[in-house]
Design a protein around this motif. Structure first.
Motif, PDB file in Angstrom:
ATOM      1  N   ALA A 141      -5.788   3.652  -9.999  1.00 29.35           N
ATOM      2  CA  ALA A 141      -6.236   5.010 -10.315  1.00 29.35           C
ATOM      3  C   ALA A 141      -5.642   5.492 -11.634  1.00 29.35           C
ATOM      4  O   ALA A 141      -6.323   6.149 -12.424  1.00 29.35           O
ATOM      5  CB  ALA A 141      -5.845   5.963  -9.184  1.00 29.35           C
ATOM      6  N   SER A 142      -4.377   5.142 -11.906  1.00 28.32           N
ATOM      7  CA  SER A 142      -3.791   5.636 -13.153  1.00 28.32           C
ATOM      8  C   SER A 142      -4.413   4.914 -14.339  1.00 28.32           C
ATOM      9  O   SER A 142      -4.561   5.492 -15.420  1.00 28.32           O
ATOM     10  CB  SER A 142      -2.257   5.498 -13.144  1.00 28.32           C
ATOM     11  N   HIS A 202      -9.484  -3.012   1.871  1.00 28.31           N
ATOM     12  CA  HIS A 202     -10.254  -1.886   2.411  1.00 28.31           C
ATOM     13  C   HIS A 202     -10.049  -0.614   1.595  1.00 28.31           C
ATOM     14  O   HIS A 202     -10.929   0.224   1.495  1.00 28.31           O
ATOM     15  CB  HIS A 202      -9.835  -1.625   3.862  1.00 28.31           C
ATOM     16  N   ASP A 203      -8.843  -0.467   1.031  1.00 26.81           N
ATOM     17  CA  ASP A 203      -8.514   0.804   0.385  1.00 26.81           C
ATOM     18  C   ASP A 203      -9.119   0.955  -0.996  1.00 26.81           C
ATOM     19  O   ASP A 203      -9.409   2.066  -1.426  1.00 26.81           O
ATOM     20  CB  ASP A 203      -6.988   0.981   0.333  1.00 26.81           C
ATOM     21  N   LEU A 230     -10.286   4.970   4.382  1.00 25.11           N
ATOM     22  CA  LEU A 230      -9.023   4.696   3.715  1.00 25.11           C
ATOM     23  C   LEU A 230      -7.981   4.365   4.791  1.00 25.11           C
ATOM     24  O   LEU A 230      -7.853   5.100   5.761  1.00 25.11           O
ATOM     25  CB  LEU A 230      -8.627   5.961   2.951  1.00 25.11           C
ATOM     26  N   VAL A 232      -3.627   0.878  -5.169  1.00 28.89           N
ATOM     27  CA  VAL A 232      -4.636   1.900  -5.468  1.00 28.89           C
ATOM     28  C   VAL A 232      -4.102   2.893  -6.504  1.00 28.89           C
ATOM     29  O   VAL A 232      -4.827   3.329  -7.405  1.00 28.89           O
ATOM     30  CB  VAL A 232      -5.071   2.624  -4.171  1.00 28.89           C
ATOM     31  N   ILE A 233      -2.824   3.227  -6.425  1.00 31.45           N
ATOM     32  CA  ILE A 233      -2.223   4.149  -7.405  1.00 31.45           C
ATOM     33  C   ILE A 233      -2.256   3.514  -8.799  1.00 31.45           C
ATOM     34  O   ILE A 233      -2.624   4.146  -9.788  1.00 31.45           O
ATOM     35  CB  ILE A 233      -0.781   4.519  -6.982  1.00 31.45           C
ATOM     36  N   TYR A 236      -3.381   8.062  -2.053  1.00 32.43           N
ATOM     37  CA  TYR A 236      -2.106   7.910  -2.790  1.00 32.43           C
ATOM     38  C   TYR A 236      -0.895   8.319  -1.956  1.00 32.43           C
ATOM     39  O   TYR A 236       0.084   8.814  -2.496  1.00 32.43           O
ATOM     40  CB  TYR A 236      -2.100   8.740  -4.081  1.00 32.43           C
ATOM     41  N   ALA A 239     -12.600   2.196  -0.436  1.00 23.02           N
ATOM     42  CA  ALA A 239     -12.553   3.577   0.059  1.00 23.02           C
ATOM     43  C   ALA A 239     -12.231   4.535  -1.090  1.00 23.02           C
ATOM     44  O   ALA A 239     -12.838   5.604  -1.215  1.00 23.02           O
ATOM     45  CB  ALA A 239     -11.519   3.713   1.174  1.00 23.02           C
ATOM     46  N   TRP A 240     -11.292   4.132  -1.949  1.00 16.73           N
ATOM     47  CA  TRP A 240     -10.958   4.945  -3.129  1.00 16.73           C
ATOM     48  C   TRP A 240     -12.185   5.085  -4.028  1.00 16.73           C
ATOM     49  O   TRP A 240     -12.505   6.182  -4.510  1.00 16.73           O
ATOM     50  CB  TRP A 240      -9.795   4.283  -3.886  1.00 16.73           C
ATOM     51  N   LEU A 260      -4.114  12.178 -10.614  1.00 10.57           N
ATOM     52  CA  LEU A 260      -4.981  11.013 -10.436  1.00 10.57           C
ATOM     53  C   LEU A 260      -6.257  11.443  -9.720  1.00 10.57           C
ATOM     54  O   LEU A 260      -6.876  10.727  -9.060  1.00 10.57           O
ATOM     55  CB  LEU A 260      -4.261   9.906  -9.653  1.00 10.57           C
ATOM     56  N   ARG A 262      -7.920   6.493 -14.979  1.00 12.54           N
ATOM     57  CA  ARG A 262      -7.856   7.817 -15.609  1.00 12.54           C
ATOM     58  C   ARG A 262      -8.036   7.714 -17.123  1.00 12.54           C
ATOM     59  O   ARG A 262      -8.653   8.556 -17.747  1.00 12.54           O
ATOM     60  CB  ARG A 262      -6.508   8.466 -15.274  1.00 12.54           C
ATOM     61  N   HIS A 271      -4.588   3.696   4.045  1.00  9.19           N
ATOM     62  CA  HIS A 271      -3.229   4.177   3.771  1.00  9.19           C
ATOM     63  C   HIS A 271      -3.161   5.703   3.937  1.00  9.19           C
ATOM     64  O   HIS A 271      -4.187   6.368   4.009  1.00  9.19           O
ATOM     65  CB  HIS A 271      -2.714   3.689   2.404  1.00  9.19           C
ATOM     66  N   GLY A 289     -14.692   1.451   7.052  1.00  9.84           N
ATOM     67  CA  GLY A 289     -14.680   1.657   5.609  1.00  9.84           C
ATOM     68  C   GLY A 289     -13.876   2.890   5.221  1.00  9.84           C
ATOM     69  O   GLY A 289     -14.050   3.445   4.142  1.00  9.84           O
ATOM     70  N   CYS A 323       0.848  -1.185   0.000  1.00  4.22           N
ATOM     71  CA  CYS A 323       0.000   0.000   0.000  1.00  4.22           C
ATOM     72  C   CYS A 323       0.889   1.244   0.000  1.00  4.22           C
ATOM     73  O   CYS A 323       1.941   1.203   0.616  1.00  4.22           O
ATOM     74  CB  CYS A 323      -0.923   0.030   1.224  1.00  4.22           C
ATOM     75  N   PRO A 324       0.566   2.326  -0.689  1.00  2.00           N
ATOM     76  CA  PRO A 324      -0.683   2.538  -1.449  1.00  2.00           C
ATOM     77  C   PRO A 324      -0.563   2.206  -2.943  1.00  2.00           C
ATOM     78  O   PRO A 324      -1.392   2.651  -3.715  1.00  2.00           O
ATOM     79  CB  PRO A 324      -0.887   4.046  -1.268  1.00  2.00           C
ATOM     80  N   LEU A 325       0.451   1.417  -3.335  1.00  2.00           N
ATOM     81  CA  LEU A 325       0.705   1.207  -4.768  1.00  2.00           C
ATOM     82  C   LEU A 325      -0.441   0.524  -5.512  1.00  2.00           C
ATOM     83  O   LEU A 325      -0.728   0.911  -6.653  1.00  2.00           O
ATOM     84  CB  LEU A 325       2.029   0.446  -4.958  1.00  2.00           C
ATOM     85  N   ARG A 367     -15.304   4.925  -3.246  1.00  3.89           N
ATOM     86  CA  ARG A 367     -16.278   5.831  -2.621  1.00  3.89           C
ATOM     87  C   ARG A 367     -15.877   7.292  -2.825  1.00  3.89           C
ATOM     88  O   ARG A 367     -16.701   8.134  -3.171  1.00  3.89           O
ATOM     89  CB  ARG A 367     -16.362   5.502  -1.116  1.00  3.89           C
ATOM     90  N   MET A 368     -14.565   7.578  -2.644  1.00  4.82           N
ATOM     91  CA  MET A 368     -14.102   8.961  -2.774  1.00  4.82           C
ATOM     92  C   MET A 368     -14.162   9.446  -4.229  1.00  4.82           C
ATOM     93  O   MET A 368     -14.230  10.641  -4.482  1.00  4.82           O
ATOM     94  CB  MET A 368     -12.665   9.094  -2.244  1.00  4.82           C
ATOM     95  N   ARG A 369     -14.120   8.504  -5.180  1.00  6.17           N
ATOM     96  CA  ARG A 369     -14.025   8.859  -6.596  1.00  6.17           C
ATOM     97  C   ARG A 369     -15.315   8.586  -7.395  1.00  6.17           C
ATOM     98  O   ARG A 369     -15.343   8.795  -8.601  1.00  6.17           O
ATOM     99  CB  ARG A 369     -12.879   8.059  -7.238  1.00  6.17           C
TER     100      ARG A 369
END
Lengths: 88, 425
Positions: free
Chosen positions: A19-20, A42-43, B384, A15-16, B344, A46-47, B425, A23, B386, B382, A11-13, A49-51
């Motif tokens: 995400a890339s 979990h991440d 994040l 998710v990165i 990130y 969460a990503w 991103l 895009r 990281h 739930g 982490c956080p690779l 949800r945020m996006r």
């Protein structure tokens, strides 16, 4: 379906990486992320949800059995998360 | 300096370079924002403990004058804890640490209630020591489903398997409906709930949770380790545990108070000090008691001041840091804790970067824990996991220090993101 192989990444690779890829993808595309880092379970939601993306399914890592298939990466069991991209 | 001498390398210049580096680090103004569980020492506690080393060094179990004097001091300390927890002095037991006090509270009540069953109901966001304790009890008795890994509970599982932790919502508040269902099941020995979560600051609906355990006839063990000294505890418990390190006691000490009506049995060899074999050093108890008394004397004022600083910090983080998840209940929360996760961002890199800039902060990210497992609290919410930063204000932190942190944080986050090659991103 697009597949992201994030096995072996910490982490956080994962998710990165996801995400890339997201895009450059289109809304409605489905992305399957394979991961070994326990934080990804979990991440990724969460990503999403945020996006504004949607997690369709999460498959947890199965404890390694005695005989590992040809797909097994070292001895680390992997999980997978399926995401449908929203209007990014 | 000590470290520099020990680590001095083979070359003649190396040791000097390390000393120079250590000196330059020492020159950066330090701001300590990681007071949870280990607050800066309270001067009143330190003074009382030093005096007690002279007066109360003897074994309080001995019958001679020196022993009796130590016993009197220990009893005086116990009275202060009883006052702080609004209970009777004979209900207060002192242990060597918060962790041991939690373990003995849980194991002792579980054993005392073994005829009722071996099920332990606890929320998904309790401390790891409590999840491990519940698992140990379940394994010993064998008749209950093994508790799920914290953070993996789903409400339907909680109903189906009594051993699974009770889920929490997005801000970390326990699901009261699932809690009522879980404590009402047959075979429950005890229920465990924190008063407030020290990692994200959320205060639990303790009174409602206690009504449910009372209706079910199940004792409730409350972990007040993050709240005593900072935020008032409602009298909604059958047993409660507090952490002296959290209010600035000079030495570690755990306080366990158990209502006399609660059935408890040692789950360890019998000892004269029944609940904590071997007892605790009297000076440590005196130091913790004096620090608590001084803390409670102006708690209201310290709470309001820190609540204002934390509220402003949470707003500033949300406004000034892009892609940030500010976690925990915005209203019903501890006055001195703020937690957020940056998308990130590698948590370890961010803690290190903030440290370099003079700020000591905590983190629940996997990369900052020795187990490489992410915080089960953040996972259960739930949130994040990281890029996580936990700020816990001591009573001494000034407004200017918090402002300086809010000013430097956006650039620290941007720097870590740049180093990971994260752009657009």
């Amino acid at each position: 379906m697009i597949v992201v192989d994030a096995r072996g990444l910490r982490c956080p690779l994962p998710v990165i990486r996801l995400a890339s890829l997201a895009r450059d993808a289109n809304p409605g595309d489905e992305v399957l992320v394979r991961w070994t880092d326990p934080a990804a379970e979990h991440d990724i939601p969460a990503w999403a949800r945020m996006r504004g993306h949607t997690v369709l399914e999460t498959r947890l890592p199965q404890p390694a059995s005695g005989e590992a298939g040809p797909d097994a990466l070292a001895d680390e069991p992997s999980g997978a998360t399926l995401v449908r991209l929203g209007p990014g | 300096m000590q470290i520099a001498v020990v680590r001095a390398g083979p070359g003649p210049g190396r040791g000097q370079a390390v000393v120079a580096q250590a000196a330059s680090v020492a020159r950066v103004k330090r701001t300590y924002l990681d007071a949870g569980g280990r607050a800066p020492l309270h001067p009143a506690g330190l003074a009382a403990q030093t005096a007690a080393l002279d007066e109360g060094w003897a074994d309080p179990r001995r019958l001679h004058a020196e022993g009796r004097r130590a016993r009197m001091l220990l009893d005086a300390a116990r009275e202060v804890f009883a006052e702080g927890l609004a209970c009777r002095p004979e209900e207060v037991h002192l242990g060597p640490s918060h962790t041991v006090a939690l373990q003995h509270g849980l194991l002792g009540i579980a054993r005392g209630r073994r005829r009722a069953g071996s099920g332990i109901v606890l929320s998904a966001v309790e401390r790891a020591a409590l999840h491990a304790g519940a698992q140990l009890v379940a394994e010993r008795h064998g008749s209950w489903t093994r508790p799920a890994r914290p953070g993996h509970a789903r409400s339907e599982e909680a109903a189906a398997h009594p051993g699974a932790p009770v889920p929490v919502d997005r801000v970390g508040r326990v699901d009261l409906e699932a809690w009522r269902a879980a404590v009402g099941l047959p075979g429950v020995a005890l229920a465990v709930l924190q008063h407030a979560n020290g990692e994200v600051g959320t205060v639990q609906p303790l009174t409602a949770a206690y009504d449910a355990t009372q209706a079910a006839g199940v004792p409730l063990l409350v972990d007040a380790g993050s709240s005593l000294g900072h935020h008032g505890i409602p009298p909604a418990w059958d047993a409660v545990v507090a952490d002296a390190g959290d209010w600035g006691a000079p030495s570690p000490l755990g306080v366990l108070a158990v209502r006399t009506r609660v059935r408890m049995a040692p789950d360890w060899p019998e000892d004269e000090d029944r609940w904590f074999p071997g007892g605790v050093p009297v000076p440590a108890a005196l130091g913790a008691a004096a620090a608590l008394r001084a803390t409670l004397a102006d708690q209201e004022e310290a709470e309001q001041r820190r609540r204002r600083l934390i509220g402003r910090l949470r707003d500033q983080v949300a406004q000034r840091v892009p892609d940030v998840d500010v976690v925990g209940d915005p209203e019903d929360r501890l006055p001195h804790v703020a937690t957020f996760s940056c998308l990130y961002v590698d948590g370890e890199a961010l803690v290190t970067e903030l440290d370099r800039r003079g700020f000591a902060v905590g983190s629940g990210s996997a990369c900052t824990s020795s187990s490489l497992e992410p915080s089960h609290v953040l996972a259960a919410m739930g949130a994040l996991t990281h890029g996580n930063v936990r700020v816990t204000l001591s009573r001494e932190v000034t407004e200017a220090e918090v402002d300086r942190f809010a000013d430097e944080l956006p650039e620290a986050v941007a720097q870590v993101r740049r180093s990971l090659g994260v752009q657009g991103l």
